[in-house]
Design an enzyme around this catalytic site. Structure first.
Site, PDB file in Angstrom:
ATOM      1  N   ALA A   8       0.842  -1.082  -0.063  1.00  9.71           N
ATOM      2  CA  ALA A   8       0.083   0.060   0.045  1.00  9.71           C
ATOM      3  C   ALA A   8       0.920   1.258  -0.081  1.00  9.71           C
ATOM      4  O   ALA A   8       0.576   2.197  -0.734  1.00  9.71           O
ATOM      5  CB  ALA A   8      -1.046   0.047   1.253  1.00  9.71           C
ATOM      6  N   SER A  41      25.165 -20.179 -27.749  1.00  9.65           N
ATOM      7  CA  SER A  41      24.487 -21.186 -27.321  1.00  9.65           C
ATOM      8  C   SER A  41      25.246 -22.299 -26.450  1.00  9.65           C
ATOM      9  O   SER A  41      26.322 -21.659 -26.275  1.00  9.65           O
ATOM     10  CB  SER A  41      23.877 -22.014 -28.585  1.00  9.65           C
ATOM     11  N   LEU A  42      24.566 -23.186 -25.871  1.00 11.78           N
ATOM     12  CA  LEU A  42      25.338 -24.101 -24.953  1.00 11.78           C
ATOM     13  C   LEU A  42      25.307 -25.421 -25.561  1.00 11.78           C
ATOM     14  O   LEU A  42      24.442 -26.061 -26.087  1.00 11.78           O
ATOM     15  CB  LEU A  42      24.758 -24.019 -23.551  1.00 11.78           C
ATOM     16  N   GLU A  96      25.057 -23.059 -12.339  1.00 15.35           N
ATOM     17  CA  GLU A  96      23.761 -21.928 -12.086  1.00 15.35           C
ATOM     18  C   GLU A  96      22.481 -23.033 -12.883  1.00 15.35           C
ATOM     19  O   GLU A  96      22.858 -23.768 -13.546  1.00 15.35           O
ATOM     20  CB  GLU A  96      23.894 -20.973 -13.007  1.00 15.35           C
ATOM     21  N   LYS A 125      19.636 -24.051 -15.244  1.00 15.16           N
ATOM     22  CA  LYS A 125      19.452 -23.503 -16.843  1.00 15.16           C
ATOM     23  C   LYS A 125      18.168 -23.375 -16.687  1.00 15.16           C
ATOM     24  O   LYS A 125      16.870 -24.353 -16.812  1.00 15.16           O
ATOM     25  CB  LYS A 125      19.668 -24.750 -17.627  1.00 15.16           C
ATOM     26  N   ASP A 179      14.527 -22.139 -17.995  1.00 12.20           N
ATOM     27  CA  ASP A 179      13.746 -22.342 -19.226  1.00 12.20           C
ATOM     28  C   ASP A 179      12.966 -21.245 -19.575  1.00 12.20           C
ATOM     29  O   ASP A 179      11.714 -21.288 -19.322  1.00 12.20           O
ATOM     30  CB  ASP A 179      12.784 -23.573 -18.714  1.00 12.20           C
ATOM     31  N   GLU A 198      18.126 -14.499 -18.821  1.00 13.17           N
ATOM     32  CA  GLU A 198      17.022 -15.219 -19.170  1.00 13.17           C
ATOM     33  C   GLU A 198      15.765 -14.664 -18.774  1.00 13.17           C
ATOM     34  O   GLU A 198      15.658 -14.434 -17.674  1.00 13.17           O
ATOM     35  CB  GLU A 198      17.235 -16.393 -18.844  1.00 13.17           C
ATOM     36  N   TYR A 230      22.817 -13.358 -16.135  1.00  8.77           N
ATOM     37  CA  TYR A 230      23.802 -14.250 -15.720  1.00  8.77           C
ATOM     38  C   TYR A 230      25.138 -13.913 -16.488  1.00  8.77           C
ATOM     39  O   TYR A 230      26.265 -14.664 -16.245  1.00  8.77           O
ATOM     40  CB  TYR A 230      23.691 -15.635 -16.027  1.00  8.77           C
ATOM     41  N   LYS A 265      30.231 -23.528 -15.646  1.00 10.18           N
ATOM     42  CA  LYS A 265      30.978 -22.528 -16.409  1.00 10.18           C
ATOM     43  C   LYS A 265      32.270 -22.337 -15.835  1.00 10.18           C
ATOM     44  O   LYS A 265      32.273 -22.445 -14.677  1.00 10.18           O
ATOM     45  CB  LYS A 265      30.241 -21.089 -16.340  1.00 10.18           C
ATOM     46  N   LYS A 268      21.600 -31.647 -18.827  1.00 12.49           N
ATOM     47  CA  LYS A 268      20.284 -31.601 -18.638  1.00 12.49           C
ATOM     48  C   LYS A 268      19.460 -32.632 -17.935  1.00 12.49           C
ATOM     49  O   LYS A 268      20.025 -33.648 -17.688  1.00 12.49           O
ATOM     50  CB  LYS A 268      19.812 -31.900 -20.250  1.00 12.49           C
ATOM     51  N   CYS A 277     -21.109 -48.258 -14.759  1.00 14.29           N
ATOM     52  CA  CYS A 277     -19.677 -48.326 -14.041  1.00 14.29           C
ATOM     53  C   CYS A 277     -18.987 -49.433 -14.398  1.00 14.29           C
ATOM     54  O   CYS A 277     -19.445 -50.707 -14.387  1.00 14.29           O
ATOM     55  CB  CYS A 277     -19.935 -48.407 -12.475  1.00 14.29           C
ATOM     56  N   CYS A 293     -18.783 -52.209 -11.344  1.00 12.92           N
ATOM     57  CA  CYS A 293     -19.961 -52.672 -10.520  1.00 12.92           C
ATOM     58  C   CYS A 293     -21.198 -52.681 -11.453  1.00 12.92           C
ATOM     59  O   CYS A 293     -22.244 -53.257 -11.146  1.00 12.92           O
ATOM     60  CB  CYS A 293     -20.250 -52.080  -9.370  1.00 12.92           C
ATOM     61  N   CYS A 330     -20.324 -43.030 -10.418  1.00 13.95           N
ATOM     62  CA  CYS A 330     -20.794 -44.296 -10.527  1.00 13.95           C
ATOM     63  C   CYS A 330     -21.938 -44.046  -9.271  1.00 13.95           C
ATOM     64  O   CYS A 330     -21.578 -43.750  -8.168  1.00 13.95           O
ATOM     65  CB  CYS A 330     -19.874 -45.359 -10.102  1.00 13.95           C
ATOM     66  N   CYS A 347     -20.432 -50.523  -4.894  1.00 13.08           N
ATOM     67  CA  CYS A 347     -19.067 -50.910  -5.801  1.00 13.08           C
ATOM     68  C   CYS A 347     -18.061 -50.995  -5.310  1.00 13.08           C
ATOM     69  O   CYS A 347     -17.406 -50.461  -4.286  1.00 13.08           O
ATOM     70  CB  CYS A 347     -19.279 -49.502  -6.758  1.00 13.08           C
TER      71      CYS A 347
END
Ligand code: IVH
Length: 684
Positions: free
Chosen positions: A40, A88-89, A125, A127, A129, A184, A236, A301, A325, A419, A422, A437, A443
């Site tokens: 607030a 890229s990795l 670290e 990875k 997504d 990221e 990063y 790294k 991964k 069902c 039963c 059911c 049942c």
């Protein structure tokens, strides 16, 4: 007399001060994760700044906290040529591949006459997504933001990046003249779920996964749309840097970024050699489900930047970094059949029988389709190729079909009208997603589930009465309801498969022991729809005896905390049923008993009379679980902090409640402390 000029400079000074204060709060909230003011108060500061800026439009600067959402949508994305390529990795999917990587690093360092001294130090670290971005600050002010694109040229997404509250529009004081922060952008799990839930309700398109959600959100021409998406960021690395030499290590890079006011991932660590990497991988793997953001592995790294420079890179990936991964949580497979499972309350759940597929670290051959509405929405047919998802210990689920792979003759799934267990009618009240059911305890499936629940640890706690035993008892017609459990004889039990004299005797002993229970446990064990452990506890507490509960009117029931009209109706319906009354009577006749009124350990409990408030996101358990556990200990869980509050439990990103608690001098517990405290109480 105050001249107009003098008034302006007063307000100008106020504008400056407000901006500085707001930036300070943003830093505390987003980077340090330690909010310093209640929401607030923050809102008040923002409103005041807005008001002053409207009065003096000429004083508005692009880095003012009010200027996150630029006015007009853009016509198309501009091109940004990266001053340094965005790499890229390389990926590793096994320990062996990780060992190969470490070996190559060591060999190359050695041939460059570098002595790594046994184990190479790695910055490890999660990875993330999400989607990679580069954000440029000139003289501390955000000037340009770009996507990765092909690594050399990306798209100008400055207008959208500005809307992400975790991205500062201005860096903290000691920032260099030019710095490009790379990181990221992602959509935290909670935001992703909430966004999809809303999309579902509005009949709009849902995001397939948080990565698509992040990438899609950044590729909006209209920043107002991006501003509505719950995006976050972790930085990063540093791209372009002017007026300052690079730090010596990756870990220092993270520290610098943080000092400039840029968010970094709190789970980053420095580890030693291959063993350190493996321990980190295992530890993050364990934390994965509890983390507030989605990851698909970890990144190692080489920590020293001078060694990184020595190692260089091949084509698009550096030789000094590796993505390790986790097993995929989503895979494609084929639906062989759809069958219906009958649960404790008779609910029919469609279950897809799948071509076995390795996903989330295990082989999955069944996945839930939840209910008929879900099935219809996803339009899953027998023979379809589908995405199956299994996250951690979560039940595998069919996410969606691949329409392009649907074969002719793919069969639609129909809700059976009888069902499958039963043969009773299946009923599905209008407007309800769940079909049931109608057989009730006639049942066998419902009987099994009801007994399983009755015997469970938090209910009657009958040790040794597991699924296999219950299945045999029901199938052999030895037990038709819970009360008949207490009429079992040693000879009957000993005849069951995998039951010897000894285990039969043990089971009888635990049945005997379970007879001395509490009213709360007993109520919970009955399996009344929507009467969970917490509600059972409140009911026991409130009524004190089973007779007064069974005789209570709806109004009287609704006086109990967390009992609304639905639960009240369920209770009334349950106790009105002749069969249920007979079973309760028989249970009591067979010796099940509890102390009437007061001092019921479950309803009373070590926290009886205490009021607890939960705030922020808990990582180790859901809020409901936390509530249940507290209620089971006798505490009342409230939504608002007041002088009556005894404790406040603070998860991640707590709001104003944490602040209020501190103001009122109420004890504040971190999630970790809370867990420890509750577990100790549960054990005592
Ligand atoms: S470093 C040269 N660190 O993974 C290093 N990337 O597969 C380049 N990613 O494009 C990136 N988490 O989008 C790095 N902690 C992390 C990361 C990370 C996620 C993404 C990033 C990159 C992709 C490469």
């Amino acid at each position: 007399m105050a001249s107009p000029k003098r008034k302006l400079s007063d307000e100008e000074a106020e504008i400056r001060a407000l901006r500085e204060t707001i930036e300070q709060h943003n830093y505390a909230y987003y980077v340090l994760d330690e909010p310093t003011v209640p929401d607030a108060e923050y809102d008040r500061l923002m409103r005041r700044l807005n008001q002053l800026e409207q009065r003096h439009p000429d004083l508005i600067t692009p880095d003012s906290p009010t200027q996150r959402v630029g006015a007009a949508p853009i016509a198309e994305f501009g091109e940004v040529i990266h001053t340094q390529p965005m790499l890229s990795l390389d990926n590793a999917f096994s320990e062996e591949e990780l060992r190969d990587f470490d070996r190559r690093v060591q060999e190359r360092l050695k041939s460059a006459n570098i002595d790594a001294g046994g184990a190479v130090e790695y910055a490890a670290e999660p990875k993330l997504d999400g989607t990679a971005v580069s954000v440029r600050y000139e003289n501390g002010v955000l000037s340009l933001a770009a996507t990765r694109g092909d690594g050399y040229t990306g798209e100008d997404i400055t207008h959208n990046i500005r809307t992400i509250k975790g991205v500062p529009l201005r860096l903290r004081s000691d920032a260099p003249p030019v710095v490009e922060a790379r990181g990221e952008v992602f959509m935290p799990k909670a935001g992703f779920e909430a966004y999809n839930e809303r999309a579902r309700q509005r009949g709009e398109k849902e995001f397939v996964n948080p990565r698509n959600a992040a990438a899609g959100s950044l590729r909006q021409l209209d920043p107002r749309l991006t501003a509505e998406r719950p995006l976050d960021v972790f930085f990063y690395s540093i791209g372009d840097l002017q007026g300052l030499d690079l730090p010596a290590t990756q870990s220092e890079t993270l520290a610098w970024l943080r000092a400039w006011g840029l968010k970094t991932c709190p789970q980053s660590e420095v580890v030693a050699g291959i063993l350190g990497c493996l321990a980190y991988y295992a530890s993050i793997g364990e934390q994965r489900n509890g983390l507030p953001y989605e990851i698909d592995g970890v990144v190692y790294k080489v920590n020293r930047l001078d060694w990184q420079a020595q190692l260089g890179f091949v084509s698009r990936a550096p030789r000094w970094a590796l993505a390790h991964k986790f097993p995929a949580q989503e895979e494609l497979t084929v639906v062989r059949a759809v069958e219906f499972q009958v649960g404790r309350t008779g609910a029919l759940t469609p279950v897809a029988r799948l071509e076995p597929v390795f996903v989330g670290g295990v082989t999955v051959s069944n996945a839930t389709l939840h209910n008929m509405d879900e099935l219809a929405r996803k339009d899953v047919r027998v023979g379809d190729t589908v995405f199956v998802r299994r996250a951690g210990d979560v039940i595998p689920e069919v996410v969606k079909i691949v329409p392009e792979r649907r074969k002719k003759g793919a069969r639609r799934v129909k809700l059976p009208n009888k069902c499958p267990v039963c043969g009773s009618d299946v009923v599905r009240p209008d407007g309800e997603a769940v079909a049931r059911c109608a057989g009730g305890l006639f049942c066998a499936a419902q009987r099994k589930e009801a007994l399983r629940h009755f015997a469970s640890r938090r209910a009657m706690d009958i040790e040794g009465l597991g699924t296999k035993v219950i299945d045999q008892l029901v199938e052999g017609d030895l037990v038709r309801n819970a009360s008949e459990l207490y009429q079992l004889e040693q000879a009957q039990l000993a005849k069951l498969e995998r039951m010897a004299e000894k285990s039969a005797a043990k089971l009888l002993a635990s049945l005997e022991r379970s007879k001395n229970t509490t009213l709360a446990r007993f109520l919970f064990a009955l399996g009344i729809r929507e009467v969970g452990e917490a509600t059972a506890g409140s009911l026991a507490n409130h009524f004190g005896s089973l007779d007064s509960l069974m005789g209570a009117t709806s109004e009287a029931l609704e006086e109990v905390p967390d009992v609304g009209p639905v639960v009240a109706a369920n209770l009334r319906a349950f106790f009105a049923e002749e069969h249920n009354r007979a079973v309760i009577k028989a249970l009591v006749a067979n010796g099940v008993n509890w102390p009437e009124t007061t001092s019921d350990p479950l309803a009373g409990g070590p926290l009886a009379g205490k009021t607890v408030v939960l705030t922020g996101t808990l990582t180790a358990m859901t809020r409901d679980e936390a509530k249940d556990r507290l209620a089971a200990l006798g505490a009342k869980v409230s939504g608002t902090v007041s002088r009556k509050t005894d404790f406040v439990v603070v998860g991640e990103k707590p709001g104003s409640k944490a602040v209020k608690a501190r103001e009122l001098g109420i004890d504040v517990l971190s999630e970790a402390d809370f867990l420890l405290w509750v577990s100790n109480l549960e054990l005592s």
